[in-house]
Scaffold this active site. Structure first.
Site, PDB file in Angstrom:
ATOM      1  N   LYS A  11       0.821  -1.217   0.000  1.00 28.95           N
ATOM      2  CA  LYS A  11       0.000   0.000   0.000  1.00 28.95           C
ATOM      3  C   LYS A  11       0.862   1.278   0.000  1.00 28.95           C
ATOM      4  O   LYS A  11       2.073   1.218   0.264  1.00 28.95           O
ATOM      5  CB  LYS A  11      -0.926  -0.026   1.220  1.00 28.95           C
ATOM      6  CG  LYS A  11      -1.940  -1.171   1.194  1.00 28.95           C
ATOM      7  CD  LYS A  11      -2.951  -1.019   2.323  1.00 28.95           C
ATOM      8  CE  LYS A  11      -3.968  -2.133   2.317  1.00 28.95           C
ATOM      9  NZ  LYS A  11      -5.047  -1.904   3.315  1.00 28.95           N
ATOM     10  N   TYR A  51     -12.477  -2.125  -3.825  1.00 23.00           N
ATOM     11  CA  TYR A  51     -12.956  -2.332  -2.446  1.00 23.00           C
ATOM     12  C   TYR A  51     -14.477  -2.242  -2.345  1.00 23.00           C
ATOM     13  O   TYR A  51     -15.005  -1.983  -1.264  1.00 23.00           O
ATOM     14  CB  TYR A  51     -12.309  -1.307  -1.515  1.00 23.00           C
ATOM     15  CG  TYR A  51     -10.898  -1.672  -1.084  1.00 23.00           C
ATOM     16  CD1 TYR A  51     -10.654  -2.789  -0.288  1.00 23.00           C
ATOM     17  CD2 TYR A  51      -9.811  -0.883  -1.441  1.00 23.00           C
ATOM     18  CE1 TYR A  51      -9.376  -3.120   0.129  1.00 23.00           C
ATOM     19  CE2 TYR A  51      -8.514  -1.208  -1.025  1.00 23.00           C
ATOM     20  CZ  TYR A  51      -8.319  -2.329  -0.235  1.00 23.00           C
ATOM     21  OH  TYR A  51      -7.058  -2.655   0.182  1.00 23.00           O
ATOM     22  N   ASN A 114      -2.132   0.188   6.789  1.00 20.86           N
ATOM     23  CA  ASN A 114      -1.631  -1.100   7.301  1.00 20.86           C
ATOM     24  C   ASN A 114      -0.719  -1.841   6.326  1.00 20.86           C
ATOM     25  O   ASN A 114      -0.642  -3.064   6.339  1.00 20.86           O
ATOM     26  CB  ASN A 114      -2.795  -1.980   7.797  1.00 20.86           C
ATOM     27  CG  ASN A 114      -3.744  -2.388   6.693  1.00 20.86           C
ATOM     28  OD1 ASN A 114      -3.642  -1.889   5.574  1.00 20.86           O
ATOM     29  ND2 ASN A 114      -4.644  -3.300   6.995  1.00 20.86           N
ATOM     30  N   GLU A 128      -9.849 -10.694  -7.537  1.00 21.98           N
ATOM     31  CA  GLU A 128      -8.862  -9.619  -7.394  1.00 21.98           C
ATOM     32  C   GLU A 128      -7.709  -9.758  -8.403  1.00 21.98           C
ATOM     33  O   GLU A 128      -7.203  -8.756  -8.894  1.00 21.98           O
ATOM     34  CB  GLU A 128      -8.342  -9.589  -5.947  1.00 21.98           C
ATOM     35  CG  GLU A 128      -9.432  -9.168  -4.971  1.00 21.98           C
ATOM     36  CD  GLU A 128      -8.948  -8.995  -3.535  1.00 21.98           C
ATOM     37  OE1 GLU A 128      -9.726  -8.464  -2.731  1.00 21.98           O
ATOM     38  OE2 GLU A 128      -7.803  -9.393  -3.218  1.00 21.98           O
TER      39      GLU A 128
HETATM   40  P1  CMP Z   1      -7.382  -4.513   3.631  1.00 22.15           P
HETATM   41  O1  CMP Z   1      -6.910  -5.889   3.885  1.00 22.15           O
HETATM   42  O2  CMP Z   1      -6.782  -3.769   2.504  1.00 22.15           O
HETATM   43  O3  CMP Z   1      -8.984  -4.553   3.419  1.00 22.15           O
HETATM   44  C1  CMP Z   1      -9.794  -3.421   3.671  1.00 22.15           C
HETATM   45  C2  CMP Z   1      -9.088  -2.355   4.447  1.00 22.15           C
HETATM   46  O4  CMP Z   1      -9.912  -1.432   5.144  1.00 22.15           O
HETATM   47  C3  CMP Z   1      -8.250  -2.990   5.543  1.00 22.15           C
HETATM   48  O5  CMP Z   1      -7.147  -3.671   4.959  1.00 22.15           O
HETATM   49  C4  CMP Z   1      -7.922  -1.801   6.418  1.00 22.15           C
HETATM   50  O6  CMP Z   1      -6.761  -1.107   5.995  1.00 22.15           O
HETATM   51  C5  CMP Z   1      -9.126  -0.868   6.196  1.00 22.15           C
HETATM   52  N1  CMP Z   1      -9.936  -0.718   7.433  1.00 22.15           N
HETATM   53  C6  CMP Z   1     -10.123   0.406   8.115  1.00 22.15           C
HETATM   54  N2  CMP Z   1     -10.909   0.192   9.178  1.00 22.15           N
HETATM   55  C7  CMP Z   1     -11.231  -1.108   9.188  1.00 22.15           C
HETATM   56  C8  CMP Z   1     -12.017  -1.945  10.047  1.00 22.15           C
HETATM   57  N3  CMP Z   1     -12.633  -1.454  11.120  1.00 22.15           N
HETATM   58  N4  CMP Z   1     -12.116  -3.256   9.732  1.00 22.15           N
HETATM   59  C9  CMP Z   1     -11.495  -3.763   8.636  1.00 22.15           C
HETATM   60  N5  CMP Z   1     -10.749  -3.014   7.789  1.00 22.15           N
HETATM   61  C10 CMP Z   1     -10.600  -1.697   8.051  1.00 22.15           C
END
Ligand code: CMP
Length: 148
Positions: A11, A51, A114, A128
């Site tokens: 990311k 997403y 993250n 994906e």
């Molecule tokens: P990712 O695995 O990319 O999938 C969706 C993303 O939403 C997740 O990582 C997080 O970076 C982001 N996100 C932010 N808040 C939340 C949450 N409460 N639960 C899950 N994903 C979240």
């Protein structure tokens, strides 16, 4: 255990902090093969479509803005039990809950920033992978490796 393909993204936060090399190293050292890779900056529309499953969640707009805020590295990964294996290497979504030695424990700042994404199932992986790669951009390698 079955050979699978999965989709990974480094990311914008991890790209900005120059962690691409270390993340790729962990992926390869943990037995996954990189079978396609590209770097690009997603448009807001691409991030929103990717997403789409989260569109009703309160964090959706922030997620789309963040994922289109700078370049990302998009990877197709292949290996035995690749979907689960890559999720183990990444660690929990929230870095505060990520096991020591995982990518998110070491490189992520917060649940929003993250460091990496990974498909959560073989079905999601198929969608994906198709979202980012054409068939002819993927170079499966396990057949060759098994011959050695
Ligand atoms: P990712 O695995 O990319 O999938 C969706 C993303 O939403 C997740 O990582 C997080 O970076 C982001 N996100 C932010 N808040 C939340 C949450 N409460 N639960 C899950 N994903 C979240």
């Amino acid at each position: 255990m079955q050979t699978q393909k999965t989709l990974g993204i480094i990311k914008p936060d991890a790209v900005e902090k120059s962690h691409i090399g270390e993340i790729l190293d962990r992926i390869e050292k943990n037995g996954l093969c990189i079978i396609a890779m590209k770097m690009k900056t997603l448009s807001q529309a691409e991030a929103a479509e990717f997403y789409d499953i989260h569109k009703e969640r309160p964090f959706f707009n922030d997620l789309v803005s963040f994922m289109s805020s700078g370049p990302v590295v998009i990877m197709a990964l292949e290996g035995v039990d690749a979907v689960h294996r890559y999720r183990q290497i990444m660690g929990a979504t929230n870095p505060q809950n990520a096991a020591p030695g995982t990518i998110r424990a070491d490189f992520a700042e917060s649940i929003d920033h993250n460091a990496v994404h990974g498909s959560d199932s073989t079905e999601t992986a198929a969608r994906e992978l198709k979202f980012f790669f054409n068939e002819d951009e993927i170079c499966p390698r396990l057949v060759t490796q098994d011959r050695h």
